[in-house]
Design an enzyme around this catalytic site. Structure first.
Site, short mmCIF file in Angstrom:
data_model
loop_
_atom_site.label_atom_id
_atom_site.label_comp_id
_atom_site.label_asym_id
_atom_site.label_seq_id
_atom_site.Cartn_x
_atom_site.Cartn_y
_atom_site.Cartn_z
N ARG A 1 -28.30 3.56 7.43
CA ARG A 1 -28.77 4.12 8.68
C ARG A 1 -30.08 4.84 8.44
NH1 ARG A 1 -26.17 7.65 11.99
NH2 ARG A 1 -24.07 6.96 11.56
N GLU B 1 -21.36 2.88 21.84
CA GLU B 1 -20.35 3.46 22.71
C GLU B 1 -21.12 4.26 23.77
OE1 GLU B 1 -17.84 6.50 21.11
OE2 GLU B 1 -16.38 6.30 22.72
N LYS C 1 -25.30 12.62 17.66
CA LYS C 1 -25.12 12.85 19.09
C LYS C 1 -24.73 14.30 19.35
CE LYS C 1 -23.83 8.18 20.44
NZ LYS C 1 -22.72 7.24 20.64
#
Length: 792
Positions: A279, A45, A289
């Site tokens: 991950r 994104e 983020k």
RNA sequence: UGCCCAGUAGCUCAAUCGGCAGAGCGUCCGGCUCUGGACCGGGAGGCUGAUGGUUCGAAUCCAUCCUGGGCAGCCA
């Protein structure tokens, strides 16, 4: 001097190919699920900068494109998942593209935007509404949350759940047309409000948002949710393997639901499938983020490309080669188990990559003056020095000036050296790398601080090698140095971990409480002249670490070098490099922990019968007491009514309760997974026939599983399958003896190892015999024969 | 408390259909007559979370438990 970063095609990778995702692709290729296509995607994104965790995903997805290029039609799409106008921007799009390119990957023409599919998302939604699979809900946000229930309470259906198709269609059209305010209505999938999976309690598909989209402008006020958009994006792009991280595991249920309800029947066999992998969690840093943005915006660091940050921009500025990032990402392991990766692992990958690419030069970071008294002032001796150590297959050299005044590393001198100190001390001799052996004869101090060393060199040792006669008296230590008159001053930026806790997010308080105040230290050093040109070359400063010039701050007048990675693992005790005693201690702790687990797991045990209803308990009673089925098995079967009926039916055909129960519990259930027995292509009677074949020694257990696989696939009569594949058990000693002989003569080395004590190999031999006989050898007989022959 | 996922050497991960428990890092020792570190060679290190079951044979299949993580955004 090589400064180029090798392309992904050049990455050595055969051993990295073996993760479970590659296994799945291998299998799909073999089974022709997608023809010869392998299409992956990286779907960020555009609402933030990419970091090393994304690099893992990029390397996985684009790595597949490269690794399968020789066997399949491979593509990897770069797709911007821009379905939320609030947070996205073109700047982020650009930074993401830069990062992917820097990593060495090319998406070719496959650059896509989820926002380009808005119209298709809308059309699919209309289809869902018409099918009765979606409805417009007019509850407000809070009500929706309340109606959803909780993990231990089922949800309740919305009063709007049963609106007519026409009404839904009309409302949805108006939603798109902008006739409602934000939050007034949403579109929901009609699935199951009481599902034990929270995600399936009528997930939202669309929400109204009167917001400006950075690409679509004000064309839309209806924005799709991730769970709805993502599967469709994959389907529209004909993705084959949709790889995401573990936390999307739950979402896969909706992913599959959307596929099954939006796609045509004939599209389903080759539809995209989602697989989740772990991950990357790197110790001593943060990756989210939100936290990265906090560090940047609150000025804890110096921008998104601060070399201490795990952002791709930060890695790039620090001087870390993309090839090193790729090999690191390939080495960390793609699995389904959550894991933390130690910083030393990352640094090892960097050194490994840099080792044969970074020419060696000498630089002193914390200079201490040395005067060579048997050399004249003004005399300059240019010594030839190799850029590469012996074991690297390169030989480029440069000239290094040796003069009366030099600088060495302050650390390399000790007034009172400890026992094992091999460098300079009063009266000691040391090798000045590429130069001469030097003996310290005088120490000059000012205010208790050593400011200068004086001494002499042995002229016989020019170039740093000793004449034959001195071989035994060569100094143990070798240190680096730089000529005082010719050295080039420079600023060294030495980086350390950004946080002083392995996981800064854990524990109480703010993660910024764990910031390491010494994460950046600036030194003013001296560099040998050969390394002065500020190009993009990555150097190894001998005995110090790998460095390169800072691309932004370094100028001709003021050289600035970033430390890419130190030579030695500086992570010490807190990381993996534990001492023997610490490892021993850790082992003891682990052992004790295990004991406690054992205790607790024994205490926590419950009788499976306790978990059943009264009715089911009656059945258990019957199975266990009357039919003599093991209590646990009885409970397992009785706990599933369909299974119990299946059991009863099977017993009508073959009345051996224990054998049938064992097969149901241990073999049938393993294959059943989510399916009900009623969906099987065979019935209880046929199943009973199979059990009978095993139970009466017509079939071996292994042969039976072959038959069972076939029955699961195509149904059918076990007897017929046995005959078709010639699976009947072979008990004949003589026939088996031949097979055993063959196996043993084919593997003489293994026989020898077995006789040397590696008795575990018996399993290997058994496997060979079973393979050779297609699983029909009587295992007891075979084992006896093998044992006999091996013990001869 | 419901559902899902995972647990193998100190760490990160392998182990094909159920058939020899392996590799890298770290650690220790040795080598490299020019890096204390890079590089090369070798050693040590395992009750595969636990208990039962199925099987000739279980890290792998079944049951119950233990531990850790995820899921109740109109984020992705």
């Amino acid at each position: 001097m090589s400064t180029d970063d090798s392309t992904p095609d050049a990455d050595p990778s055969p051993s990295d190919r073996d993760n479970f995702i590659y296994d799945i692709i291998d299998q799909d290729l073999e089974e022709d699920t997608y023809g010869d296509r392998v299409v992956t995607r990286f779907p960020p994104e555009p609402n933030g900068y990419l970091h090393i965790g994304h690099a893992k995903s990029i390397v996985l997805n684009f790595g597949i494109k490269h690794d399968y290029a020789d066997r399949a039609e491979t593509t990897c799409h770069l797709r911007f998942d821009d379905t939320n106008p609030d947070t996205e921007s073109p700047e982020y799009v650009q930074s993401i593209k830069d990062a992917v390119q820097w990593l060495g990957y090319d998406w070719e023409e496959h650059e896509y935007y989820a926002s380009d599919y808005f119209e298709q998302f809308y059309q699919y939604a209309i289809t869902l509404i018409k099918q009765g699979d979606a409805y417009v809900d007019s509850l407000d946000e809070e009500e929706i949350r309340e109606y959803r229930g909780s993990v231990d309470e089922p949800g309740t259906p919305s009063p709007y759940r049963d609106r007519s198709v026409e009404e839904n269609l009309e409302l949805f059209r108006k939603m798109k047309a902008g006739e409602f305010d934000d939050g007034e209505h949403v579109l929901r999938a009609k699935i199951d409000m009481s599902s034990p999976h929270m995600i399936m309690r009528d997930p939202l598909l669309f929400r109204i948002k009167h917001a400006h989209h950075y690409r679509q402008g004000d064309d839309w006020c209806l924005y799709p949710m991730y769970d709805y958009a993502h599967p469709l994006e994959d389907a529209i792009e004909d993705i084959t393997h949709s790889l995401c991280t573990l936390e999307f595991d739950n979402n896969r249920r909706v992913y599959d639901w959307v596929m099954e309800h939006c796609l045509e029947e004939d599209e389903l066999p080759s539809r995209p499938r989602q697989y989740e992998f772990n991950r990357l969690n790197l110790d001593y840093t943060v990756m989210s983020k939100r936290r990265l943005r906090h560090l940047v915006e609150e000025d804890y660091v110096d921008g998104w490309d601060d070399p201490r940050l795990p952002t791709i921009a930060g890695l790039k500025r620090r001087g870390i080669p993309p090839s090193a990032v790729r090999s690191f990402c390939r080495s960390v392991g793609v699995t389904r188990s959550q894991s933390r990766v130690q910083m030393s692992h990352f640094e090892h990958a960097l050194r490994d990559d840099l080792n044969d690419r970074a020419p060696r030069v000498m630089a002193v970071l914390d200079p201490l003056k040395v005067v060579v008294t048997n050399l004249d002032e003004g005399e300059v001796e240019w010594l030839e020095a190799n850029h590469w150590p012996r074991d690297i297959d390169k030989d480029e050299t440069r000239e290094v000036p040796f003069t009366r005044k030099l600088y060495i590393e302050r650390d390399d001198f000790r007034m009172d050296p400890p026992e094992d100190f091999t460098r300079l001390a009063p009266g000691r001799e040391v090798r000045l790398l590429n130069g001469y052996f030097f003996t310290c004869e005088e120490v000059i101090e000012e205010d208790g601080e050593v400011v200068e060393l004086r001494g002499t060199i042995d002229p016989e040792t020019r170039g740093g090698s000793s004449p034959d006669g001195r071989r035994d008296t060569s100094p143990e230590g070798s240190i680096h140095w730089v000529s005082a008159s010719h050295g080039v001053p420079f600023e060294a930026r030495v980086y350390d971990r950004l946080f002083d806790a392995p996981n800064p997010r854990a524990g109480d308080g703010e993660f910024t409480d764990h910031l390491n105040p010494d994460s950046l230290s600036v030194r003013n050093g001296l560099l040998e002249p050969a390394a002065e040109q500020p190009d993009a070359t990555r150097y190894q400063f001998i005995r110090e670490g790998y460095y390169w010039t800072d691309p932004d701050d370094s100028t001709d007048d003021h050289l600035v070098f970033n430390q890419i990675v130190p030579l030695r693992d500086t992570w010490g005790d807190t990381d993996s490099s534990l001492s023997r005693e610490q490892i021993e201690e850790r082992r003891r702790e682990k052992e004790q922990e295990k004991q406690e687990h054992r205790q607790r797991s024994l205490e926590g045990k419950t009788d499976p019968v306790d978990l059943l209803s009264d009715e089911q308990r009656a059945r258990v009673e019957h199975y266990h007491e009357t039919l003599d089925v093991k209590r646990e098995s009885a409970a397992t079967i009785a706990g599933d009514d369909a299974l119990a009926d299946f059991f009863d039916t099977a017993l009508d055909t073959y009345d051996a309760p224990s054998a049938v129960a064992n097969w149901i519990v241990n073999e049938l259930r393993a294959e059943l997974k989510d399916r009900s027995v009623n969906a099987l292509p065979f019935d209880g009677a046929q199943f009973a026939n199979l059990v009978q074949l095993v139970d009466t020694d017509e079939l071996t257990g292994r042969g039976a599983r072959t038959v069972f696989d076939e029955m699961l696939e195509n149904g059918g009569d076990p007897d017929a399958i046995v005959d078709a594949h010639d699976l009947r058990q072979v008990d004949d000693t003589e026939a088996l003896d031949g097979v055993v002989t063959d196996v043993l003569t084919d593997n003489p080395d293994k026989v020898e190892r077995y006789r040397d004590g590696k008795t575990g190999l018996l399993g290997f031999f058994m496997g060979q015999v079973m393979d050779a006989t297609n699983g029909s050898a009587n295992p007891e007989v075979a084992r006896e024969l093998l044992q006999e022959r091996l013990d001869e």
